[in-house]
Motif scaffolding. Structure first.
Motif, short mmCIF file in Angstrom:
data_model
loop_
_atom_site.label_atom_id
_atom_site.label_comp_id
_atom_site.label_asym_id
_atom_site.label_seq_id
_atom_site.Cartn_x
_atom_site.Cartn_y
_atom_site.Cartn_z
N HIS A 153 0.86 -1.18 0.00
CA HIS A 153 0.00 0.00 0.00
C HIS A 153 0.90 1.23 0.00
CE1 HIS A 153 -3.61 -2.37 0.54
NE2 HIS A 153 -2.85 -3.14 1.30
N ILE A 154 0.98 1.87 -1.15
CA ILE A 154 1.88 3.01 -1.33
C ILE A 154 1.26 4.25 -0.71
CG2 ILE A 154 3.06 4.49 -3.01
CD1 ILE A 154 3.17 1.98 -4.84
N ILE A 155 2.05 4.92 0.12
CA ILE A 155 1.62 6.12 0.83
C ILE A 155 2.02 7.37 0.06
CG2 ILE A 155 1.81 7.41 3.00
CD1 ILE A 155 0.44 4.60 3.19
N GLN A 156 3.21 7.33 -0.54
CA GLN A 156 3.73 8.54 -1.18
C GLN A 156 4.75 8.17 -2.26
OE1 GLN A 156 5.47 11.35 1.63
NE2 GLN A 156 6.98 11.98 0.13
N PHE A 157 4.79 8.97 -3.31
CA PHE A 157 5.86 8.92 -4.30
C PHE A 157 6.69 10.18 -4.10
CE2 PHE A 157 2.62 6.35 -6.50
CZ PHE A 157 3.38 5.23 -6.81
N SER A 158 7.98 10.06 -4.32
CA SER A 158 8.88 11.22 -4.22
C SER A 158 9.73 11.29 -5.48
CB SER A 158 9.77 11.12 -2.98
OG SER A 158 9.01 11.18 -1.80
N PRO A 159 9.25 12.01 -6.50
CA PRO A 159 10.06 12.21 -7.70
C PRO A 159 11.07 13.35 -7.48
CG PRO A 159 7.92 13.23 -7.99
CD PRO A 159 7.92 12.59 -6.63
N GLU A 160 11.73 13.77 -8.55
CA GLU A 160 12.69 14.86 -8.47
C GLU A 160 12.07 16.07 -7.76
OE1 GLU A 160 11.62 13.58 -11.39
OE2 GLU A 160 13.34 12.39 -12.01
N GLN A 161 12.91 16.73 -6.99
CA GLN A 161 12.54 17.97 -6.30
C GLN A 161 11.54 17.72 -5.17
OE1 GLN A 161 13.00 21.59 -7.97
NE2 GLN A 161 14.84 20.66 -8.77
N TYR A 162 11.50 16.50 -4.65
CA TYR A 162 10.68 16.17 -3.50
C TYR A 162 11.59 15.75 -2.34
CZ TYR A 162 5.91 15.96 -5.45
OH TYR A 162 4.67 16.25 -5.97
N TRP A 163 11.11 16.00 -1.14
CA TRP A 163 11.76 15.50 0.07
C TRP A 163 11.15 14.15 0.40
CZ3 TRP A 163 15.70 18.12 2.43
CH2 TRP A 163 15.89 19.45 2.05
N CYS A 164 11.91 13.31 1.07
CA CYS A 164 11.42 11.99 1.43
C CYS A 164 12.04 11.56 2.76
CB CYS A 164 11.78 10.98 0.34
SG CYS A 164 11.10 9.34 0.61
N THR A 165 11.21 11.09 3.65
CA THR A 165 11.67 10.51 4.90
C THR A 165 10.50 9.76 5.52
OG1 THR A 165 12.93 10.92 6.92
CG2 THR A 165 11.13 12.45 6.45
N GLU A 166 10.76 9.07 6.60
CA GLU A 166 9.68 8.47 7.39
C GLU A 166 9.73 9.23 8.72
OE1 GLU A 166 7.41 7.27 9.52
OE2 GLU A 166 8.43 5.41 10.04
N PRO A 167 8.92 10.29 8.84
CA PRO A 167 9.08 11.26 9.94
C PRO A 167 8.93 10.69 11.34
CG PRO A 167 7.06 11.71 8.71
CD PRO A 167 7.81 10.64 7.96
N GLU A 168 8.01 9.79 11.54
CA GLU A 168 7.81 9.23 12.88
C GLU A 168 9.07 8.51 13.35
OE1 GLU A 168 5.09 7.76 16.12
OE2 GLU A 168 4.56 9.08 14.47
N SER A 169 9.60 7.65 12.51
CA SER A 169 10.80 6.90 12.85
C SER A 169 12.01 7.82 12.98
CB SER A 169 11.06 5.83 11.78
OG SER A 169 12.25 5.13 12.04
N LEU A 170 12.14 8.78 12.08
CA LEU A 170 13.28 9.71 12.13
C LEU A 170 13.24 10.55 13.40
CD1 LEU A 170 15.74 10.91 10.51
CD2 LEU A 170 14.15 12.68 9.77
N ASN A 171 12.10 11.14 13.70
CA ASN A 171 12.02 12.05 14.84
C ASN A 171 12.11 11.34 16.18
OD1 ASN A 171 11.84 14.34 13.23
ND2 ASN A 171 9.63 14.14 13.04
N LYS A 172 11.51 10.16 16.28
CA LYS A 172 11.53 9.44 17.56
C LYS A 172 12.65 8.41 17.65
CE LYS A 172 6.61 9.97 18.45
NZ LYS A 172 5.33 9.26 18.67
N GLN A 173 13.32 8.18 16.50
CA GLN A 173 14.37 7.17 16.41
C GLN A 173 13.85 5.81 16.87
OE1 GLN A 173 18.00 7.79 15.12
NE2 GLN A 173 16.27 8.79 14.13
N VAL A 211 -1.77 15.74 -8.36
CA VAL A 211 -0.67 15.78 -7.40
C VAL A 211 0.65 15.35 -8.06
CG1 VAL A 211 0.24 14.76 -5.26
CG2 VAL A 211 -2.15 15.46 -5.40
N TYR A 212 0.60 14.36 -8.93
CA TYR A 212 1.81 13.81 -9.57
C TYR A 212 1.72 13.90 -11.09
CZ TYR A 212 2.79 11.73 -4.97
OH TYR A 212 3.05 11.51 -3.64
N PRO A 213 1.68 15.10 -11.67
CA PRO A 213 1.58 15.19 -13.13
C PRO A 213 2.81 14.56 -13.79
CG PRO A 213 2.11 17.34 -12.17
CD PRO A 213 1.84 16.40 -11.03
N GLY A 214 2.58 13.80 -14.83
CA GLY A 214 3.67 13.18 -15.57
C GLY A 214 4.21 11.90 -14.96
#
Length: 192
Positions: A68-88, A158-161
């Motif tokens: 189940h895909i939550i997000q795509f991050s093409p060029e010029q997008y930021w990408c992270t998993e914020p919950e895991s990153l922020n709380k480690q 949201v994701y043209p092209g």
């Protein structure tokens, strides 16, 4: 990679050349091949990433193996998993490369340092977080109220092209519809 990031910064944030150079000095450049995992379920997310080329996706799997895909991050997008990153803490998500990709990455410690020392970046980061929260709320609303056709139209907005760059099963996974339903929607739109 750095030139693409500098162009992005010039278009979106008013930062001094010194601030941009500080950001780049703390970034790690990485080239990854298609299907490379940048994060697996159970791992702790260690980086905030900026995609200078290629395409990433964030997704989660069910016990039956379906994605189940939550997000795509093409060029010029930021990408992270914020919950895991922020709380480690261990992540419930995967991040992988849909295409060969070029990334700039910052550790949490380094990005926190940048936010503390570059007020314009901190304000911009907070704006991105607020924007992403709004997008996720809209996705939730769409998931519970929109028709498959409306979900498809929103994806195209949201994701043209992007449709020509990813397999249909990934689009269907993102939309929460079957490939058969997606094919029917696309065929009906071509008939218009």
């Amino acid at each position: 990679m750095q030139a693409a990031f500098q162009e992005y910064i010039r278009q979106h944030i008013s930062l001094s050349d010194q601030d941009v150079q500080l950001m780049l000095s703390l970034a790690t450049e990485q080239k990854v091949s298609k299907k490379t995992f940048l994060l697996r379920e159970g791992e702790v997310c260690r980086h905030k990433m900026f995609v200078t080329g290629g395409l990433l996706r964030i997704y989660r799997t069910r016990e039956d193996g379906s994605e189940h895909i939550i997000q795509f991050s093409p060029e010029q997008y930021w990408c992270t998993e914020p919950e895991s990153l922020n709380k480690q803490t261990p992540s419930s998500y995967y991040i992988d490369a849909v295409e060969d990709s070029h990334l700039l990455q910052w550790t949490k410690k380094d990005f926190d340092h940048l936010n503390a020392n570059i007020p314009g970046l901190k304000a911009y980061s907070e704006g991105i977080i607020a924007h992403n929260m709004d997008l996720h709320r809209q996705r939730i609303f769409s998931a519970i109220s929109a028709t498959p056709e409306e979900k498809y139209d929103e994806f195209m907005r949201v994701y043209p092209g992007l449709l020509s760059r990813i397999p249909l099963h990934m689009v269907a996974s993102y939309l929460g519809v079957s490939v058969k339903t997606l094919t029917r929607i696309r065929h009906a739109q071509l008939q218009r």
